[in-house]
Motif scaffolding. Structure first.
Motif, short mmCIF file in Angstrom:
data_model
loop_
_atom_site.label_atom_id
_atom_site.label_comp_id
_atom_site.label_asym_id
_atom_site.label_seq_id
_atom_site.Cartn_x
_atom_site.Cartn_y
_atom_site.Cartn_z
N VAL A 109 -0.87 4.33 -1.41
CA VAL A 109 -2.07 4.84 -0.74
C VAL A 109 -1.74 6.14 -0.01
O VAL A 109 -1.27 6.15 1.13
CB VAL A 109 -2.66 3.79 0.24
N VAL A 113 0.83 -1.22 0.00
CA VAL A 113 0.00 0.00 0.00
C VAL A 113 0.86 1.27 0.00
O VAL A 113 0.47 2.30 0.53
CB VAL A 113 -0.98 0.00 1.19
N ALA A 128 -4.39 -4.12 1.14
CA ALA A 128 -3.04 -4.67 1.04
C ALA A 128 -3.06 -6.19 1.02
O ALA A 128 -2.39 -6.82 0.20
CB ALA A 128 -2.20 -4.17 2.22
N VAL A 131 -7.42 -0.19 4.58
CA VAL A 131 -6.07 -0.23 4.01
C VAL A 131 -5.46 -1.62 4.18
O VAL A 131 -4.82 -2.15 3.27
CB VAL A 131 -5.18 0.85 4.64
#
Length: 373
Positions: A39, A36, A240, A236
């Motif tokens: 992000v 991630v 991931a 998140v």
């Protein structure tokens, strides 16, 4: 393969992967951090808007059922992060086999609100053409979709495709033979299938502690699947883990399994009354882990314009709600012929005979009414 560590939960240590804590704090997670890196605040904002939209979609679905516009609705309240995080990790060519609760995954796939509601209204036996969005229609039979996913994944491997398959189910479905058989087939043939379990703690009125004395993800290890156990309220972490699991299945080294630890805040369906079997204190505990609140808190800690983001989310949710209402008011009722229209892909004399018999049956009511005059 084990990808879990001890994360502190309000009710004590719980083994799962976590990136954003309930208070919005960032938790270092070596197993997931590399997946991630892209992000940033913009992506976080988009994920927040997605979750706000499907929460509103869920509220509208429940309201429409209460108003008599839908025959039934399966709420997803509390499971927004699990659905958006996984749904946004998929490639467009990946194929999805959902259960009956994945409205958020359908939203990620671009399913039209009109198509999403048709089955729940009883206006059609299925909502959309699966091949237009690479997502099968919602499955009511518990766990049956996992066998479909295993078969589809085996086909992908035989075709030499680089696409993957993901199938969704709840904690209760892991006690069904279909789910276990699907994992056997997928593992035996090294099919590119990701089994995604939303452990929402309740299989209708039965708690997850009655389904297993350990972690659900540990069951999958017994079949030889690579496993991830994640905080299902952390969008998140789910994003991931899904990316990591998809990379694994695409590598040709076999299927994978994700257990997303979340909570069903609402009823099993609108025909259910969870107050009869669930403690209100449990709801309070999980409300403190709300997936939207934690992303908002994290963005606030990063200095994001939270007020502007919430206005954007509200506008997007309002537009989605308006689309759902418009779909209901313009959706035609099915005709008698619609009952027979998609049973076979071509004409069938046996089915045509049934159609004619049903027409005669319906006509008999009109004839009786005429005689009674």
């Amino acid at each position: 393969m084990s990808n879990t560590f001890d994360a502190q939960a309000p009710d004590g240590p719980e083994r799962y992967l976590q990136v954003i804590g309930p208070d919005g704090s960032r938790t270092p997670c070596p197993e997931l951090d590399d997946w991630v890196q892209d992000v940033d605040t913009r992506v976080l904002g988009d994920l927040y808007v997605d979750m706000a939209c499907i929460r509103r979609l869920d509220q509208e679905g429940t309201a429409l059922q209460r108003q008599g516009e839908l025959g039934l609705w399966a709420p997803l309240l509390g499971q927004e992060a699990a659905q958006i995080g996984s749904g946004r990790a998929l490639d467009r060519n990946d194929f999805i086999f959902p259960s009956y609760r994945e409205h958020g995954v359908a939203y990620c796939r671009g399913v039209n609100p009109h198509d999403l509601l048709r089955m729940w209204r009883g206006a059609a036996p299925s909502g959309w053409n699966p091949y237009e969005v690479n997502m099968a229609n919602q499955q009511i039979v518990i766990g049956a979709q996992t066998l479909h996913a295993a078969g589809y994944g085996m086909g992908l491997k035989l075709d030499g495709s680089t696409s993957a398959v993901i199938t969704y189910f709840g904690d209760g479905a892991t006690s069904q033979g279909d789910v276990n058989e699907a994992m056997v087939f997928a593992a035996s043939y090294q099919a590119p299938v990701l089994f995604f379990c939303q452990n929402n703690h309740w299989a209708i009125s039965e708690p997850v502690t009655r389904q297993t004395t350990g972690y659900i993800a540990d069951r999958a290890k017994g079949f030889g699947l690579a496993t991830w156990r994640v905080d299902g309220n952390d969008v998140v972490a789910v994003l991931a883990a899904t990316r990591a699991a998809l990379a694994h299945v695409r590598s040709g080294t076999g299927p994978a399994f994700i257990e997303a630890v979340t909570y069903r805040m609402g009823a099993h369906t609108t025909a259910d009354d969870p107050t009869r079997y669930r403690d209100a204190l449990e709801l309070e505990e999980w409300a403190a882990k709300d997936p939207l609140d934690r992303i908002a808190a994290h963005l606030d800690s990063l200095g994001a314009d939270l007020e502007a983001l919430k206005l954007r989310a509200s506008a997007a949710a309002d537009a989605l709600a308006a689309g759902l209402r418009e779909a209901i008011t313009t959706m035609p009722d099915p005709s008698v012929d619609d009952l027979f229209a998609h049973v076979y892909s071509h004409g069938h004399s046996w089915l045509e005979g049934q159609r004619e018999e049903y027409r005669l049956y319906l006509d008999s009511f009109a004839a009786d009414a005429e005689v009674s005059r």
